[in-house]
Design an enzyme around this catalytic site. Structure first.
Site, PDB file in Angstrom:
ATOM      1  N   ALA A   1      -4.869   7.674  -4.089  1.00 43.05           N
ATOM      2  CA  ALA A   1      -3.651   7.120  -4.069  1.00 43.05           C
ATOM      3  C   ALA A   1      -3.519   5.706  -4.700  1.00 43.05           C
ATOM      4  O   ALA A   1      -3.625   4.758  -3.954  1.00 43.05           O
ATOM      5  CB  ALA A   1      -2.664   7.260  -3.026  1.00 43.05           C
TER       6      ALA A   1
ATOM      7  N   THR B   1       0.814  -1.047   0.052  1.00 39.10           N
ATOM      8  CA  THR B   1      -0.073  -0.143  -0.047  1.00 39.10           C
ATOM      9  C   THR B   1       0.731   1.226   0.072  1.00 39.10           C
ATOM     10  O   THR B   1       1.987   1.345  -0.180  1.00 39.10           O
ATOM     11  CB  THR B   1      -1.195  -0.072   1.245  1.00 39.10           C
ATOM     12  OG1 THR B   1      -1.941   0.998   0.922  1.00 39.10           O
ATOM     13  CG2 THR B   1      -0.282  -0.189   2.468  1.00 39.10           C
ATOM     14  N   ASN B   2       0.165   2.271   0.381  1.00 43.52           N
ATOM     15  CA  ASN B   2       1.171   3.793   0.265  1.00 43.52           C
ATOM     16  C   ASN B   2       0.869   4.501   1.579  1.00 43.52           C
ATOM     17  O   ASN B   2      -0.249   4.138   2.273  1.00 43.52           O
ATOM     18  CB  ASN B   2       1.084   4.431  -1.024  1.00 43.52           C
ATOM     19  CG  ASN B   2      -0.351   4.731  -1.380  1.00 43.52           C
ATOM     20  OD1 ASN B   2      -1.234   5.393  -0.474  1.00 43.52           O
ATOM     21  ND2 ASN B   2      -1.032   4.029  -2.240  1.00 43.52           N
ATOM     22  N   ASP B   3       1.241   5.741   1.562  1.00 45.12           N
ATOM     23  CA  ASP B   3       1.045   6.511   2.956  1.00 45.12           C
ATOM     24  C   ASP B   3      -0.039   7.428   2.931  1.00 45.12           C
ATOM     25  O   ASP B   3      -0.105   8.229   3.748  1.00 45.12           O
ATOM     26  CB  ASP B   3       2.292   7.351   3.073  1.00 45.12           C
ATOM     27  CG  ASP B   3       3.539   6.618   3.543  1.00 45.12           C
ATOM     28  OD1 ASP B   3       3.333   5.542   4.446  1.00 45.12           O
ATOM     29  OD2 ASP B   3       4.677   6.805   3.136  1.00 45.12           O
ATOM     30  N   SER B   4      -0.829   7.273   2.092  1.00 45.86           N
ATOM     31  CA  SER B   4      -2.106   8.143   1.805  1.00 45.86           C
ATOM     32  C   SER B   4      -3.023   7.734   3.063  1.00 45.86           C
ATOM     33  O   SER B   4      -3.206   6.917   3.570  1.00 45.86           O
ATOM     34  CB  SER B   4      -3.014   7.574   0.709  1.00 45.86           C
ATOM     35  OG  SER B   4      -4.216   8.276   0.714  1.00 45.86           O
TER      36      SER B   4
END
Ligand code: CTP
Ligand code: CA
Length: 226
Positions: A100, A33-36
């Site tokens: 994101a 996943t990502n930091d959104s």
């Protein structure tokens, strides 16, 4: 009168917002996943609601509290988000893609937990569909707003995305700037249309950015753009 000119600017409009990060499964207990944080998209959903819109929020992984009075559809992967958006596209007046979305996902999702074996292991990734580009290529009367996160050549990359994805407006943030990007309560954005830069906003809260953006959207759909 003031109520109608400001708060009610989007009354009767159906606004579809995507927010948060997508989650791409590796196996039942692991994911990419990502930091959104979801904050920007959630602020847009909340502000659109306050302006009288009927808001649907397609939400990936986010830490921000879910705004009240909006319909929330929770999804995990880019594929799920694509499906959720396409199911609702025909009915939407405005689509705002603040999510994101992971550019790649694991080529295979293991059905059982992957066991450790050799000293090295390679994970093969494949490209996800571009949801915004798909919307842009299918849109009829919908007013479409895209986002772009950049670290360099912001005007050039933003205009390229706007054209390639057929957006009516594109909101770019330079994530290297103080007070911008993932997880922060503030943002620094530049908003473009097909003719170029429309607005370069100073550092402001994500609610403030949402308000400025939705004012532009309301003004433009009022003129029949989209
Ligand atoms: N986006 C999307 N589907 C994807 C990737 C991105 O809908 N698979 C959308 C995002 O929600 C955002 C916009 O496209 O509105 C731009 O995302 P960004 O990551 O900045 O652009 P990319 O086209 O993915 O290019 P790159 O990451 O290489 O800069
Ligand atoms: Ca990307």
């Amino acid at each position: 009168r003031r109520f109608f000119s400001e708060q009610g600017q989007l009354s009767g409009k159906k606004v579809l917002v995507t927010a948060g990060g997508t989650v791409e499964r590796i196996d039942p207990v692991r994911f990419l996943t990502n930091d959104s944080s979801g904050k920007m998209g959630y602020a847009i959903a909340e502000t659109a609601r306050d302006m009288g819109a009927e808001v649907t929020l397609i939400a990936g992984k986010a830490t921000a509290p879910v705004p009240r009075g909006v319909k929330v559809v929770s999804i995990e992967s880019a594929h799920d988000m694509m499906k959720a958006v396409l199911e609702r596209l025909a009915d939407a007046d405005v689509v705002i893609k603040a999510a994101a979305v992971a550019d790649y996902r694991p080529a295979e999702q293991a059905r059982q937990k992957i066991k450790k074996k050799s000293e090295e292991m390679t994970l093969t990734l494949v490209k996800n569909p571009d949801i915004l580009q798909t919307i842009g290529s299918m849109k009829t009367t919908q007013f479409v707003v895209g986002f772009a996160a950049e670290t360099e050549r912001i005007d050039e990359y933003a205009m390229d995305k706007l054209q390639r994805k057929n957006c009516d407006l594109l909101v770019a943030n330079d994530v290297t700037q103080e007070g911008a990007g993932f997880g922060t309560d503030t943002n620094v954005v530049r908003i473009y249309d097909k003719n170029g830069l429309v607005q370069a906003l100073p550092v402001m809260t994500k609610q403030g950015v949402a308000r400025e953006l939705l004012n532009l959207v309301a003004e433009r759909i009022g003129r029949g753009e989209g």
